[in-house]
Design a protein around this motif. Structure first.
Motif, PDB file in Angstrom:
ATOM      1  N   ASP A   1      14.429  -6.981  34.375  1.00  0.00           N
ATOM      2  CA  ASP A   1      14.037  -5.964  35.361  1.00  0.00           C
ATOM      3  C   ASP A   1      13.111  -4.908  34.752  1.00  0.00           C
ATOM      4  OD1 ASP A   1      14.030  -5.178  38.019  1.00  0.00           O
ATOM      5  OD2 ASP A   1      15.760  -3.849  37.808  1.00  0.00           O
ATOM      6  N   ALA A   2      12.251  -5.367  33.842  1.00  0.00           N
ATOM      7  CA  ALA A   2      11.343  -4.442  33.140  1.00  0.00           C
ATOM      8  C   ALA A   2      10.429  -3.683  34.089  1.00  0.00           C
ATOM      9  CB  ALA A   2      10.510  -5.209  32.113  1.00  0.00           C
ATOM     10  N   SER A   3      10.002  -4.343  35.172  1.00  0.00           N
ATOM     11  CA  SER A   3       9.024  -3.721  36.081  1.00  0.00           C
ATOM     12  C   SER A   3       9.609  -2.526  36.838  1.00  0.00           C
ATOM     13  CB  SER A   3       8.486  -4.753  37.077  1.00  0.00           C
ATOM     14  OG  SER A   3       9.546  -5.352  37.799  1.00  0.00           O
TER      15      SER A   3
ATOM     16  N   ALA B   1       6.719  -5.951  41.194  1.00  0.00           N
ATOM     17  CA  ALA B   1       5.434  -5.473  40.684  1.00  0.00           C
ATOM     18  C   ALA B   1       4.250  -5.929  41.539  1.00  0.00           C
ATOM     19  CB  ALA B   1       5.232  -5.951  39.249  1.00  0.00           C
ATOM     20  N   VAL B   2       3.149  -5.206  41.397  1.00  0.00           N
ATOM     21  CA  VAL B   2       1.867  -5.616  41.971  1.00  0.00           C
ATOM     22  C   VAL B   2       0.881  -5.760  40.809  1.00  0.00           C
ATOM     23  CG1 VAL B   2       2.263  -4.618  44.249  1.00  0.00           C
ATOM     24  CG2 VAL B   2       1.243  -3.206  42.456  1.00  0.00           C
TER      25      VAL B   2
ATOM     26  N   PHE C   1       1.323  -4.024  37.163  1.00  0.00           N
ATOM     27  CA  PHE C   1       1.959  -4.849  36.140  1.00  0.00           C
ATOM     28  C   PHE C   1       1.009  -5.066  34.958  1.00  0.00           C
ATOM     29  CE2 PHE C   1       3.799  -8.957  34.551  1.00  0.00           C
ATOM     30  CZ  PHE C   1       5.062  -8.444  34.247  1.00  0.00           C
ATOM     31  N   GLY C   2      -0.268  -5.266  35.254  1.00  0.00           N
ATOM     32  CA  GLY C   2      -1.264  -5.412  34.194  1.00  0.00           C
ATOM     33  C   GLY C   2      -1.320  -4.180  33.310  1.00  0.00           C
ATOM     34  N   GLU C   3      -1.238  -2.998  33.922  1.00  0.00           N
ATOM     35  CA  GLU C   3      -1.258  -1.746  33.160  1.00  0.00           C
ATOM     36  C   GLU C   3      -0.016  -1.622  32.283  1.00  0.00           C
ATOM     37  OE1 GLU C   3      -2.415   2.028  31.709  1.00  0.00           O
ATOM     38  OE2 GLU C   3      -3.505   0.309  32.553  1.00  0.00           O
ATOM     39  N   LEU C   4       1.138  -2.034  32.805  1.00  0.00           N
ATOM     40  CA  LEU C   4       2.376  -2.016  32.020  1.00  0.00           C
ATOM     41  C   LEU C   4       2.236  -2.907  30.783  1.00  0.00           C
ATOM     42  CD1 LEU C   4       5.432  -1.366  31.655  1.00  0.00           C
ATOM     43  CD2 LEU C   4       5.905  -3.383  33.085  1.00  0.00           C
TER      44      LEU C   4
ATOM     45  N   LYS D   1      -4.683 -11.109  31.377  1.00  0.00           N
ATOM     46  CA  LYS D   1      -5.910 -10.319  31.243  1.00  0.00           C
ATOM     47  C   LYS D   1      -5.675  -9.069  30.393  1.00  0.00           C
ATOM     48  CE  LYS D   1     -10.224  -9.317  32.448  1.00  0.00           C
ATOM     49  NZ  LYS D   1     -11.356 -10.102  31.925  1.00  0.00           N
ATOM     50  N   ASN D   2      -4.439  -8.570  30.426  1.00  0.00           N
ATOM     51  CA  ASN D   2      -4.128  -7.325  29.723  1.00  0.00           C
ATOM     52  C   ASN D   2      -3.366  -7.529  28.409  1.00  0.00           C
ATOM     53  OD1 ASN D   2      -4.874  -4.727  31.422  1.00  0.00           O
ATOM     54  ND2 ASN D   2      -4.304  -6.334  32.873  1.00  0.00           N
TER      55      ASN D   2
END
Length: 512
Positions: free
Chosen positions: A143-145, A176-177, A181-184, A221-222
């Protein structure tokens, strides 16, 4: 320089958690062997602490395919779970212990009813213990998000210092979206590289909002170096990120993502079909990559464009994912060689001469009944043959049946074998299937309730093979049964018996 993205397949663990998708030992090994041909990097083979059956399945998978694929299994952050994982996978050439523990406030407070520091310490202790058993340990921050970022990072930092070699960041409930999520992942990746650049960063996305594939690709991508997926997107609730979608997303847009996988994409289609058949869960026709209509074009404008150049409306070819643009039609006169070539083209082994002869005899029977045999027919013929229980002498087998259908009093007479024992019975019912199932229930003497019954046509023509999927309940537990035949009544009887045989195998296991 393009990055290699590792592919971690959890079809046999998270995918099997779908209600009604329970697989037996032989079916799990069949899927594991196909995942090996697909060339995944890691197979999560199950949750060995959950049952003796799951432990045995993980162990057999480690023995059968663990010489060339990394094998892992899931453990909660407790010593007994970690021991079960170690004992079940230690025979593999490159085993990996996977530990999961929640990091969100709702998991810490409601699920564990402990303080954040206490939960963090549980994770650290679990990793330290796992490291005494194997060098490779993955830690999943469940449940990291939905977790507080600083506590999430504090946990990651602590378990890495304790020895974790992979950090997995799950979007456990599909909350997540992609941009978020990419930023996280970007923030975690930056800190992780400064902490220990040897640690692999991974993601595991669920599909509750239909964003699992998008979130996974955004994570790549991140900075994510590993992705956790399932075939056909199977999994809890709305499922997981679909392996075939993530892999082909990377392949088609390789320059954008600057990454690649080692997946043999020509095996994607047959892997999808194998998992669909063995779990009894159909792939929706418009499913990306592996759906029946994924490469179909009905619009006149589309057809005109395709005839001029396929690239007008196709960003990948069906051959890239193992979907044949043309299939060979077999008949009873095709012979062993043509049949063998078709079976091998689908990825099945034909080296056992005795087994192949048994299979060829079944093909001839089907060809005599059906006249023309298509790829779909051969695929289901082989998979059905390969998943017959080795312990069939203990189980029920249909010898003969007769069903009379009318609007007054539908009746059925059945003859079953169980080892050397033979039994006959008859019953009436509300319809032909109800009468058939009533007769079988009387003979086997078990309290069974039919929960679900479904028929699918698997191929073309008036003699098409039909598949029956059922779900039955016995003593509060759900069992699934599947069978196929050109005679749908016979398929219905065999599906019911397959479900009953699943009950018997459970009962034998409980006695042991």
């Amino acid at each position: 320089m393009k990055r290699k993205i590792m592919v971690f397949d959890t079809t046999l663990r998270d995918g099997e958690q779908v209600p009604g998708a329970k697989l037996n030992l032989h079916q799990k090994i069949e899927i594991a062997q196909q995942l090996k041909r697909l060339n995944v990097d890691i197979i999560e083979a199950g949750f060995p602490a959950s049952s003796a059956g799951d432990f045995q399945a993980v162990q057999e998978i480690a023995r059968s395919v663990g010489n060339s694929v990394s094998i892992t299994a899931l453990a909660r952050a407790v010593k007994s779970d970690i021991d079960a994982v170690y004992e079940s996978i230690k025979l593999a050439q490159n085993p990996l212990i996977h530990i999961v523990l929640g990091t969100s406030n709702i998991h810490v407070e409601k699920k564990f009813n402990r303080s954040k520091d206490a939960v963090l310490q549980m994770g650290v202790d679990a990793v330290k213990y796992a490291k005494t058993l194997l060098p490779q340990v993955q830690y999943s921050t469940e449940d990291a998000s939905r977790s507080d970022f600083e506590y999430l990072w504090k946990t990651i930092e602590a378990v890495v210092k304790a020895g974790a070699t992979m950090i997995n960041v799950p979007d456990t409930v599909g909350y997540a979206v992609p941009e978020e999520f990419g930023e996280l992942i970007r923030k975690i990746n930056e800190r992780l590289k400064n902490l220990d650049d040897r640690v692999i960063l991974s993601v595991h996305c669920h599909n509750d909002l239909g964003l699992a594939t998008a979130n996974t690709l955004s994570a790549i991508k991140n900075g994510a170096e590993k992705v956790e997926c399932t075939i056909n997107g199977l999994g809890e609730r709305a499922g997981n990120a679909s392996l075939e979608e993530v892999v082909m997303g990377l392949k088609v847009r390789e320059n954008y993502f600057n990454g690649y996988t080692d997946i043999n994409t020509t095996e994607l289609h047959r892997t999808s079909r194998l998992v669909s058949h063995l779990t009894g869960l159909d792939v929706q026709v418009n499913k990306a990559i592996t759906g029946e209509n994924a490469f179909a074009h009905s619009s006149g404008i589309h057809q005109d464009g395709l005839l001029k150049d396929k690239r007008v409306y196709e960003i990948m070819s069906p051959e890239e994912v193992g979907a044949d643009s043309m299939e060979l039609i077999l008949t009873a006169r095709s012979g062993r060689h043509a049949f063998k070539n078709t079976v091998e083209r689908m990825g099945f082994d034909t080296s056992d001469a005795e087994d192949f002869e048994q299979l060829f005899a079944k093909f001839l029977t089907l060809a005599d009944a059906k006249k023309e045999v298509y790829d779909h027919d051969v695929f289901y013929l082989v998979t059905n043959h390969r998943t017959v229980e080795q312990s069939s002498k203990q189980l029920y087998e249909l010898e003969s049946f007769q069903v009379v259908s009318n609007d007054q009093c539908p009746t059925a007479a059945v003859k079953l074998n169980k080892g050397s024992e033979s039994m006959k019975g008859s019953a009436v019912g509300d319809g032909p299937i109800d009468a058939l199932y009533s007769a079988i229930k009387t003979l086997v003497g078990l309290e069974i309730e039919l929960k679900d019954y479904k028929i699918n046509s698997l191929s073309r023509g008036k003699e098409a093979v039909g598949r029956v999927n059922i779900r039955i309940e016995h003593q509060g537990k759900i069992y699934s049964g599947r069978a196929m035949d050109t005679d749908i009544i016979k398929a219905s009887a065999n599906a019911f018996l397959n479900g009953i045989n699943g009950i018997l195998l459970d009962l034998v296991k409980d006695e042991k």
